[in-house]
Write a protein that holds these residues in place. Structure first.
Motif, PDB file in Angstrom:
ATOM      1  N   ALA A   1      10.802   6.485   5.630  1.00 19.22           N
ATOM      2  CA  ALA A   1      10.322   5.639   6.471  1.00 19.22           C
ATOM      3  C   ALA A   1       8.723   5.609   6.291  1.00 19.22           C
ATOM      4  N   LEU A   2       8.081   4.398   6.416  1.00 19.15           N
ATOM      5  CA  LEU A   2       6.701   4.180   6.273  1.00 19.15           C
ATOM      6  C   LEU A   2       6.237   3.573   7.611  1.00 19.15           C
ATOM      7  N   VAL A   3       5.286   4.255   8.261  1.00 20.10           N
ATOM      8  CA  VAL A   3       5.051   4.011   9.653  1.00 20.10           C
ATOM      9  C   VAL A   3       3.451   3.827   9.550  1.00 20.10           C
ATOM     10  N   TYR A   4       2.982   3.212  10.742  1.00 15.38           N
ATOM     11  CA  TYR A   4       1.548   2.821  10.786  1.00 15.38           C
ATOM     12  C   TYR A   4       1.390   2.949  12.250  1.00 15.38           C
ATOM     13  N   ARG A   5       0.116   3.673  12.425  1.00 11.71           N
ATOM     14  CA  ARG A   5      -0.743   3.553  13.589  1.00 11.71           C
ATOM     15  C   ARG A   5      -2.000   3.549  13.377  1.00 11.71           C
ATOM     16  N   ALA A   6      -2.700   2.849  14.259  1.00 10.65           N
ATOM     17  CA  ALA A   6      -4.299   2.527  14.062  1.00 10.65           C
ATOM     18  C   ALA A   6      -4.975   3.899  14.551  1.00 10.65           C
ATOM     19  N   ALA A   7      -5.889   4.413  13.915  1.00 10.13           N
ATOM     20  CA  ALA A   7      -6.558   5.804  14.286  1.00 10.13           C
ATOM     21  C   ALA A   7      -7.689   5.245  15.156  1.00 10.13           C
TER      22      ALA A   7
ATOM     23  N   GLU B   1       4.511   2.431  14.659  1.00  8.69           N
ATOM     24  CA  GLU B   1       5.331   1.131  14.265  1.00  8.69           C
ATOM     25  C   GLU B   1       5.928   1.307  12.849  1.00  8.69           C
ATOM     26  N   LEU B   2       7.292   1.156  12.604  1.00  5.46           N
ATOM     27  CA  LEU B   2       7.928   1.176  11.645  1.00  5.46           C
ATOM     28  C   LEU B   2       7.666   0.052  10.762  1.00  5.46           C
ATOM     29  N   VAL B   3       7.206   0.120   9.554  1.00  4.85           N
ATOM     30  CA  VAL B   3       6.558  -0.901   8.448  1.00  4.85           C
ATOM     31  C   VAL B   3       8.069  -1.007   7.623  1.00  4.85           C
ATOM     32  N   GLN B   4       8.625  -0.237   7.211  1.00  6.03           N
ATOM     33  CA  GLN B   4       9.661  -0.224   6.185  1.00  6.03           C
ATOM     34  C   GLN B   4      10.541   0.959   6.234  1.00  6.03           C
ATOM     35  N   GLU B   5      11.706   0.896   6.205  1.00  6.89           N
ATOM     36  CA  GLU B   5      12.640   1.971   6.016  1.00  6.89           C
ATOM     37  C   GLU B   5      13.469   1.710   4.606  1.00  6.89           C
ATOM     38  N   ILE B   6      13.584   2.818   3.794  1.00  4.51           N
ATOM     39  CA  ILE B   6      14.457   2.572   2.502  1.00  4.51           C
ATOM     40  C   ILE B   6      14.985   3.894   2.525  1.00  4.51           C
TER      41      ILE B   6
ATOM     42  N   LEU C   1       0.910  -1.313   0.064  1.00  6.74           N
ATOM     43  CA  LEU C   1       0.108  -0.170   0.074  1.00  6.74           C
ATOM     44  C   LEU C   1       0.895   1.213   0.036  1.00  6.74           C
ATOM     45  N   GLY C   2       1.942   1.110   0.619  1.00  6.90           N
ATOM     46  CA  GLY C   2       2.949   2.473   0.927  1.00  6.90           C
ATOM     47  C   GLY C   2       3.825   2.723  -0.202  1.00  6.90           C
ATOM     48  N   HIS C   3       3.770   1.849  -1.214  1.00  6.86           N
ATOM     49  CA  HIS C   3       4.364   1.916  -2.407  1.00  6.86           C
ATOM     50  C   HIS C   3       4.051   3.263  -3.411  1.00  6.86           C
ATOM     51  N   SER C   4       3.025   3.474  -3.336  1.00  5.69           N
ATOM     52  CA  SER C   4       2.382   4.565  -4.119  1.00  5.69           C
ATOM     53  C   SER C   4       2.153   5.987  -3.243  1.00  5.69           C
ATOM     54  N   LEU C   5       2.421   5.913  -2.022  1.00  4.41           N
ATOM     55  CA  LEU C   5       2.107   7.288  -1.025  1.00  4.41           C
ATOM     56  C   LEU C   5       3.415   8.019  -1.426  1.00  4.41           C
TER      57      LEU C   5
ATOM     58  N   LEU D   1      -1.538   5.175   7.785  1.00 10.23           N
ATOM     59  CA  LEU D   1      -0.391   4.646   7.137  1.00 10.23           C
ATOM     60  C   LEU D   1       0.582   5.758   6.317  1.00 10.23           C
ATOM     61  N   ILE D   2       1.498   6.082   6.793  1.00 11.21           N
ATOM     62  CA  ILE D   2       2.152   7.500   6.090  1.00 11.21           C
ATOM     63  C   ILE D   2       3.547   7.417   5.760  1.00 11.21           C
ATOM     64  N   LYS D   3       4.166   8.067   4.894  1.00  7.94           N
ATOM     65  CA  LYS D   3       5.740   7.960   4.672  1.00  7.94           C
ATOM     66  C   LYS D   3       6.158   9.275   5.229  1.00  7.94           C
ATOM     67  N   VAL D   4       7.459   9.106   5.707  1.00  4.31           N
ATOM     68  CA  VAL D   4       7.903  10.207   6.525  1.00  4.31           C
ATOM     69  C   VAL D   4       9.435  10.300   5.840  1.00  4.31           C
ATOM     70  N   LYS D   5       9.858  11.689   5.253  1.00  2.00           N
ATOM     71  CA  LYS D   5      11.137  11.941   4.908  1.00  2.00           C
ATOM     72  C   LYS D   5      12.309  12.354   5.795  1.00  2.00           C
ATOM     73  N   LEU D   6      13.206  11.824   5.873  1.00  2.23           N
ATOM     74  CA  LEU D   6      14.046  12.314   6.785  1.00  2.23           C
ATOM     75  C   LEU D   6      15.294  12.986   5.991  1.00  2.23           C
ATOM     76  N   VAL D   7      15.595  14.181   6.312  1.00  6.57           N
ATOM     77  CA  VAL D   7      16.747  14.878   5.611  1.00  6.57           C
ATOM     78  C   VAL D   7      17.760  14.918   6.677  1.00  6.57           C
ATOM     79  N   VAL D   8      18.341  13.668   6.960  1.00  6.83           N
ATOM     80  CA  VAL D   8      19.513  13.477   7.920  1.00  6.83           C
ATOM     81  C   VAL D   8      20.488  12.644   6.985  1.00  6.83           C
ATOM     82  N   ALA D   9      21.886  13.147   7.022  1.00 13.12           N
ATOM     83  CA  ALA D   9      22.872  12.494   6.137  1.00 13.12           C
ATOM     84  C   ALA D   9      23.180  11.058   6.700  1.00 13.12           C
ATOM     85  N   ASP D  10      23.580  11.219   7.813  1.00 13.06           N
ATOM     86  CA  ASP D  10      24.124  10.044   8.631  1.00 13.06           C
ATOM     87  C   ASP D  10      23.308   8.985   9.009  1.00 13.06           C
ATOM     88  N   ARG D  11      23.609   7.766   8.757  1.00 12.22           N
ATOM     89  CA  ARG D  11      22.717   6.526   8.631  1.00 12.22           C
ATOM     90  C   ARG D  11      22.475   6.277  10.076  1.00 12.22           C
TER      91      ARG D  11
END
Length: 101
Positions: free
Chosen positions: A82-88, A73-78, A14-18, A46-56
């Motif tokens: 980061a793709l995160v989920y929390r039930a509303a 909860e972290l679903v995926q990090e690429i 689901l997060g692929h297209s977000l 379910l949302i994507k969060v972009k991190l502008v942090v250079a150090d891994r």
């Protein structure tokens, strides 16, 4: 609130297209960023969060910190996303990325 492997797989697809809805810069997690993250999770679940942090390693720490503070909860990090989920508490079918499927 641990997600099963099957549920994580479903959310990753689901997060692929977000697009990222929250951006966290290198200066950390301000109150405004946390408020926006909380609002986005409550609306979309379910949302994507972009991190502008250079150090891994620092990026991983920031992800762990905001997941803990936002109770999500972290679903995926690429890379820097980061793709995160929390039930509303009160899911809105028109806004939720989970119920629109």
């Amino acid at each position: 609130m641990t997600l099963s492997a099957d549920r994580k797989k479903q959310y990753r697809s689901l997060g692929h297209s977000l697009k990222p809805v929250v951006t966290i810069a290198g200066n950390g997690l301000s109150e405004n960023v946390m408020n926006e993250l909380d609002r986005a999770l409550e609306d979309h679940e379910l949302i994507k969060v972009k991190l502008v942090v250079a150090d891994r390693d620092l990026r991983k720490q920031v992800i762990d910190e905001f997941c803990q503070q936002a109770r999500c909860e972290l679903v995926q990090e690429i890379g820097k996303v980061a793709l995160v989920y929390r039930a509303a508490k009160k899911p809105n079918a028109k806004l939720s990325n989970i119920s629109r499927v």
